[in-house]
Every structure is written in structure tokens, then in C-alpha cells.
Design a protein around this motif. Structure first.
Motif, PDB file in Angstrom:
ATOM      1  N   GLU A  10       0.947  -0.946   0.073  1.00  0.00           N
ATOM      2  CA  GLU A  10       0.042   0.219   0.527  1.00  0.00           C
ATOM      3  C   GLU A  10       0.797   1.084   0.182  1.00  0.00           C
ATOM      4  O   GLU A  10       1.796   1.610  -0.368  1.00  0.00           O
ATOM      5  CB  GLU A  10      -1.187   0.079   1.156  1.00  0.00           C
ATOM      6  CG  GLU A  10       0.275  -0.359   2.170  1.00  0.00           C
ATOM      7  CD  GLU A  10      -0.808  -1.014   3.292  1.00  0.00           C
ATOM      8  OE1 GLU A  10      -1.355  -0.226   4.607  1.00  0.00           O
ATOM      9  OE2 GLU A  10      -0.564  -2.214   3.683  1.00  0.00           O
ATOM     10  N   GLU A  11       0.434   2.062   0.135  1.00  0.00           N
ATOM     11  CA  GLU A  11       0.961   3.922   0.047  1.00  0.00           C
ATOM     12  C   GLU A  11       0.272   4.626   0.939  1.00  0.00           C
ATOM     13  O   GLU A  11      -0.130   4.709   1.296  1.00  0.00           O
ATOM     14  CB  GLU A  11       0.609   4.805  -1.771  1.00  0.00           C
ATOM     15  CG  GLU A  11       1.004   5.734  -1.924  1.00  0.00           C
ATOM     16  CD  GLU A  11       0.758   6.698  -2.829  1.00  0.00           C
ATOM     17  OE1 GLU A  11       1.400   7.578  -3.627  1.00  0.00           O
ATOM     18  OE2 GLU A  11       0.221   5.867  -3.990  1.00  0.00           O
ATOM     19  N   PRO A  40       6.394   4.467   1.268  1.00  0.00           N
ATOM     20  CA  PRO A  40       5.426   5.430   0.170  1.00  0.00           C
ATOM     21  C   PRO A  40       5.551   4.478  -1.499  1.00  0.00           C
ATOM     22  O   PRO A  40       5.014   6.006  -2.309  1.00  0.00           O
ATOM     23  CB  PRO A  40       6.615   6.717   0.426  1.00  0.00           C
ATOM     24  CG  PRO A  40       7.526   5.779   0.741  1.00  0.00           C
ATOM     25  CD  PRO A  40       7.498   4.567   1.161  1.00  0.00           C
ATOM     26  N   SER A  41       6.444   3.703  -1.750  1.00  0.00           N
ATOM     27  CA  SER A  41       6.645   3.628  -3.061  1.00  0.00           C
ATOM     28  C   SER A  41       6.459   2.261  -2.913  1.00  0.00           C
ATOM     29  O   SER A  41       6.832   0.901  -3.667  1.00  0.00           O
ATOM     30  CB  SER A  41       8.029   3.716  -3.018  1.00  0.00           C
ATOM     31  OG  SER A  41       8.543   5.776  -3.298  1.00  0.00           O
ATOM     32  N   PHE A  85       4.906   0.838  -5.600  1.00  0.00           N
ATOM     33  CA  PHE A  85       5.647   0.109  -6.795  1.00  0.00           C
ATOM     34  C   PHE A  85       6.845   0.055  -7.270  1.00  0.00           C
ATOM     35  O   PHE A  85       7.239  -1.506  -8.065  1.00  0.00           O
ATOM     36  CB  PHE A  85       4.659   1.227  -8.239  1.00  0.00           C
ATOM     37  CG  PHE A  85       3.613   1.337  -8.634  1.00  0.00           C
ATOM     38  CD1 PHE A  85       2.949   0.831  -8.655  1.00  0.00           C
ATOM     39  CD2 PHE A  85       2.872   2.896  -8.121  1.00  0.00           C
ATOM     40  CE1 PHE A  85       1.426   0.433  -8.568  1.00  0.00           C
ATOM     41  CE2 PHE A  85       1.529   2.600  -8.366  1.00  0.00           C
ATOM     42  CZ  PHE A  85       0.843   1.358  -8.659  1.00  0.00           C
ATOM     43  N   VAL A  86       7.658   0.611  -6.631  1.00  0.00           N
ATOM     44  CA  VAL A  86       9.617  -0.062  -6.103  1.00  0.00           C
ATOM     45  C   VAL A  86       9.393  -1.143  -5.745  1.00  0.00           C
ATOM     46  O   VAL A  86       9.826  -2.177  -6.400  1.00  0.00           O
ATOM     47  CB  VAL A  86      10.369   1.481  -5.478  1.00  0.00           C
ATOM     48  CG1 VAL A  86      11.190   0.939  -5.271  1.00  0.00           C
ATOM     49  CG2 VAL A  86       9.925   2.738  -6.866  1.00  0.00           C
ATOM     50  N   PHE A  87       8.319  -0.994  -5.113  1.00  0.00           N
ATOM     51  CA  PHE A  87       8.761  -2.815  -4.064  1.00  0.00           C
ATOM     52  C   PHE A  87       7.992  -3.766  -5.069  1.00  0.00           C
ATOM     53  O   PHE A  87       8.618  -4.641  -4.981  1.00  0.00           O
ATOM     54  CB  PHE A  87       7.554  -2.145  -2.300  1.00  0.00           C
ATOM     55  CG  PHE A  87       7.622  -3.556  -1.949  1.00  0.00           C
ATOM     56  CD1 PHE A  87       8.617  -4.224  -1.007  1.00  0.00           C
ATOM     57  CD2 PHE A  87       6.299  -4.584  -1.693  1.00  0.00           C
ATOM     58  CE1 PHE A  87       8.895  -5.232  -0.395  1.00  0.00           C
ATOM     59  CE2 PHE A  87       6.358  -5.542  -0.949  1.00  0.00           C
ATOM     60  CZ  PHE A  87       7.512  -6.395   0.140  1.00  0.00           C
ATOM     61  N   ALA A  88       7.045  -2.973  -5.349  1.00  0.00           N
ATOM     62  CA  ALA A  88       6.773  -4.521  -5.916  1.00  0.00           C
ATOM     63  C   ALA A  88       7.036  -4.894  -7.235  1.00  0.00           C
ATOM     64  O   ALA A  88       7.950  -6.272  -7.273  1.00  0.00           O
ATOM     65  CB  ALA A  88       4.798  -3.628  -6.879  1.00  0.00           C
ATOM     66  N   GLY A  89       8.164  -4.242  -7.865  1.00  0.00           N
ATOM     67  CA  GLY A  89       9.075  -4.323  -8.840  1.00  0.00           C
ATOM     68  C   GLY A  89       9.990  -5.570  -8.499  1.00  0.00           C
ATOM     69  O   GLY A  89      11.059  -6.467  -9.070  1.00  0.00           O
ATOM     70  N   SER A 148      -2.528  -2.271  -2.791  1.00  0.00           N
ATOM     71  CA  SER A 148      -4.383  -2.108  -2.362  1.00  0.00           C
ATOM     72  C   SER A 148      -4.052  -0.394  -0.996  1.00  0.00           C
ATOM     73  O   SER A 148      -3.959  -1.164  -0.029  1.00  0.00           O
ATOM     74  CB  SER A 148      -5.019  -2.778  -2.149  1.00  0.00           C
ATOM     75  OG  SER A 148      -6.114  -2.580  -0.967  1.00  0.00           O
ATOM     76  N   ALA A 149      -3.737   0.569  -1.387  1.00  0.00           N
ATOM     77  CA  ALA A 149      -4.209   1.291  -2.735  1.00  0.00           C
ATOM     78  C   ALA A 149      -3.423   2.115  -2.873  1.00  0.00           C
ATOM     79  O   ALA A 149      -2.282   2.730  -1.775  1.00  0.00           O
ATOM     80  CB  ALA A 149      -6.199   1.328  -2.117  1.00  0.00           C
ATOM     81  N   ILE A 150      -3.084   2.571  -3.723  1.00  0.00           N
ATOM     82  CA  ILE A 150      -2.461   4.122  -4.133  1.00  0.00           C
ATOM     83  C   ILE A 150      -3.494   4.989  -3.960  1.00  0.00           C
ATOM     84  O   ILE A 150      -4.565   4.916  -4.283  1.00  0.00           O
ATOM     85  CB  ILE A 150      -2.225   3.730  -5.490  1.00  0.00           C
ATOM     86  CG1 ILE A 150      -3.167   4.058  -6.452  1.00  0.00           C
ATOM     87  CG2 ILE A 150      -0.862   2.913  -5.870  1.00  0.00           C
ATOM     88  CD1 ILE A 150      -2.028   4.707  -8.290  1.00  0.00           C
ATOM     89  N   ILE A 151      -3.317   6.117  -3.778  1.00  0.00           N
ATOM     90  CA  ILE A 151      -3.589   7.810  -3.521  1.00  0.00           C
ATOM     91  C   ILE A 151      -3.442   8.253  -5.125  1.00  0.00           C
ATOM     92  O   ILE A 151      -2.712   8.709  -5.178  1.00  0.00           O
ATOM     93  CB  ILE A 151      -2.657   8.584  -2.601  1.00  0.00           C
ATOM     94  CG1 ILE A 151      -2.731   7.589  -1.195  1.00  0.00           C
ATOM     95  CG2 ILE A 151      -3.637   9.563  -2.013  1.00  0.00           C
ATOM     96  CD1 ILE A 151      -1.615   8.182  -0.260  1.00  0.00           C
ATOM     97  N   GLY A 152      -5.016   7.902  -5.584  1.00  0.00           N
ATOM     98  CA  GLY A 152      -4.767   7.985  -6.997  1.00  0.00           C
ATOM     99  C   GLY A 152      -4.432   9.402  -7.423  1.00  0.00           C
ATOM    100  O   GLY A 152      -3.304  10.236  -8.240  1.00  0.00           O
TER     101      GLY A 152
END
Length: 323
Positions: free
Chosen positions: A45-46, A56-57, A59-63, A77-81
Motif C-alpha cells: 500500500e501507499e 511510500p513507494s 510500485f518500486v517495492f512491487a518491481g 491496495s491502494a494507491i492514492i490516485g
């Protein structure tokens, strides 16, 4: 078989640079272990500017997780769009979708902490309009075709791996979120068990002529920790669960509905409440839940204790659930 989740938010209230680095690297090793043992998804999450170093990141962690694994999904779950640049986000998700072969799931919410908007210089009052723009831009960008964005023609490449686009859900507990998802033909991810919101969403899908579905938490979706001696674990590590519960509670207004909302102020109250549960492997196998959400590093949990919980989950629970 229940859906299995291992959650990481990398919280550490009292880190050193070395201890926080160890926690991040341990989370990657845990994700790889979960991948090898059949866990369905890593969830992350973010949040920004949190005193306890909340991730805070995502997508970096996901990569990094995708680089360490072969089959497990990552659910952000979830980004702060509204805090994201729409074009950059479209590119980042496309690259992650290609790298992972379609294993990324993104839930886009609008958040509930005005201070995060203030910190980023984003107008809290415009968050709904910014979320609309973000979602519309992502869907247009992932076609790979030119489109109009803020008065100019743009094109985002490369196209993602997943067709027609990477899995994108609209998160939230409001009717505005349900309307937004229905209008765009996107799935809805309620933040709690809200059947009335699901019904409203389906009505709006019919009104807009779109098709959708809801990924909704069950009535019971506790955050789990595995232990052969729950009494000992609560006594030694209960403050870690309480830290996260109190952090969440301090962020949420009375109008926020969340599957993990807690009113506890002490470890004893938290244990009695049942939002966070420490269970033995045998107890875990008989919970009868739709989803099993393991939170091995909750609230700055020591890494070695997190590993004990994860190994019990993967070695003593998952292999026996279908038996």
C-alpha cells in the motif's frame, strides 16, 4: 481453498538505516518464500510522511518482488490516485505489467489524509476530479494510441502485457467511488464489507451500460499472525499490533469504513476485538475464512518473529487446507 495474502507495509517506528534496510530485504525474501509455497498475492500500500516509515513507494517495492518471484501476484491496495502524475503512472504500471507477465493488481483510491495532499501540493477539494482524470488517462494511455491529455496530444508506450489493460480497480467506500467505477466499466474494491455499496454499483453499471464486478472483503477479514503459543506472542509482541491499529485509528474519521478498523487502546482490548488475531496453525486451518491475510512484519515486528509466522503459515497451514 481460501485466497491467501501476505501483506507488507514495511512499518518500523524506531529504525536505524541498517535495520530498515534489513526489513526491506527480509520482506523480499519472504515474498520469494511465499511464492514458492503457493501464496496467491503479496499485498502492499501507499502512505506518505508517516512517522513510522510506512511504505511510500509501492510500485518500486512491487518491481523488486517481481524480480524475486515467478508466479505470485502483487496487489497494490491502494494507491492514492490524485497524488500521482497520470502519464508517469501509466508508464510505470505498463512496465511492471510487462516485467511480471501480468501479475500486478492496482487498486486506486483517493486516500483519507488531507496532510498527504498538503505535503504534495495537491488540492484536497479537487481529489474527485483528479481521480477521474487519472483513471480516464490510464485507460486511454494503455491503448498505445494517441489521445488528448490536458489540451495536447500524447502517446504512452510501451503497451502493457495484459489485454485490454492491467487489472485496475477503483477503491473506496463511497457512492462516488462506485459511480466512478461503474461509469468507466472498472471493478469496485470496497474498503470494507459493504453489500449495499455493491448493490448500488451494480445499479449504476446497468445505468451506464457497463459490465463490472466487485472484489469485496468478507464480513470477517482479520489480520493474522501465526504462532505455536499465541499467549506468549501477545505478551511479547502485542505492542506491534497495537501500534499499527492505533496509527490507522488516528488517520481515520468516523465516516471512514475499513475492514481493519480498530477502536482498541490497549493490547488486551485489541486481542479481544479480533481485528488482529494470533492463531496456531490448527486454529488457522479451521477459521473458515474466504481470505487468509498474514501480516508477518506488522507494526515493526522483529524480522525473526515475522519469519516464524510465515513459515508456520506456508509449511503447516497452506498444504493442509485442501486435505
Amino acid at each position: 481453498m481460501p485466497f491467501s495474502v501476505v501483506r507488507f507495509n514495511l512499518v518500523d517506528p524506531r529504525p536505524t538505516p541498517a535495520s530498515l534496510s534489513e526489513r526491506y530485504r527480509a520482506a523480499l525474501a519472504m515474498a520469494a518464500y511465499a511464492d514458492e509455497h503457493g501464496v496467491d498475492t503479496v499485498q502492499t500500500e501507499e502512505h506518505h510522511g508517516a512517522d513510522n516509515n510506512w511504505l511510500p513507494s509501492p510500485f518500486v517495492f512491487a518491481g523488486a518482488v517481481f524480480g524475486a518471484t515467478r508466479r505470485i501476484a502483487v496487489t497494490v491496495s491502494a494507491i492514492i490516485g490524485p497524488l500521482h502524475d497520470p502519464l508517469r503512472l501509466a508508464e510505470d504500471i505498463a512496465v511492471l505489467d510487462l516485467l511480471s507477465g501480468g501479475r500486478l493488481v492496482t487498486v486506486a483510491g483517493i486516500g483519507y489524509r488531507p496532510e498527504e495532499y498538503e505535503e504534495r501540493g495537491v488540492d484536497w477539494g479537487r481529489r474527485g476530479r483528479l481521480q477521474d482524470e487519472l483513471l480516464e488517462t490510464l485507460l486511454a494511455a494503455w491503448t498505445g494510441e494517441p489521445f488528448t491529455y490536458r489540451g495536447r496530444t500524447v502517446r504512452v508506450t510501451p503497451r502493457p502485457f495484459t489485454r485490454p489493460h492491467p487489472l485496475l480497480l477503483v477503491g473506496g467506500s463511497s457512492r462516488a467511488a462506485a459511480r466512478r467505477a461503474a461509469r468507466l466499466g472498472l471493478p469496485l474494491f470496497p474498503s470494507a464489507h459493504l453489500p449495499e455499496l455493491d448493490a448500488y454499483y451494480r445499479e449504476r453499471c446497468a445505468e451506464y451500460g457497463t459490465e463490472g464486478w466487485t472484489m469485496m472483503p468478507a464480513e470477517e477479514t482479520p489480520l493474522l499472525h501465526l504462532s505455536e503459543d499465541p499467549d506468549r506472542t501477545w505478551a511479547e509482541y502485542g505492542e506491534h499490533f497495537l501500534h499499527e491499529a492505533r496509527t490507522y485509528a488516528s488517520w481515520q474519521s468516523k465516516d471512514i469504513r475499513s475492514a481493519v478498523r480498530s477502536a482498541a487502546t490497549t493490547v488486551a482490548e485489541l486481542r479481544a476485538e479480533g481485528v488482529y488475531r494470533v492463531v496456531t496453525p490448527e486454529e488457522c486451518r479451521t477459521l473458515g475464512l474466504e481470505s487468509l491475510v498474514l501480516h508477518p512484519l506488522c507494526g515493526g515486528m522483529p524480522v525473526e518473529e515475522g519469519w516464524r509466522s510465515l513459515r508456520l503459515f506456508c509449511d503447516d497451514v497452506l498444504p493442509r487446507l485442501g486435505a
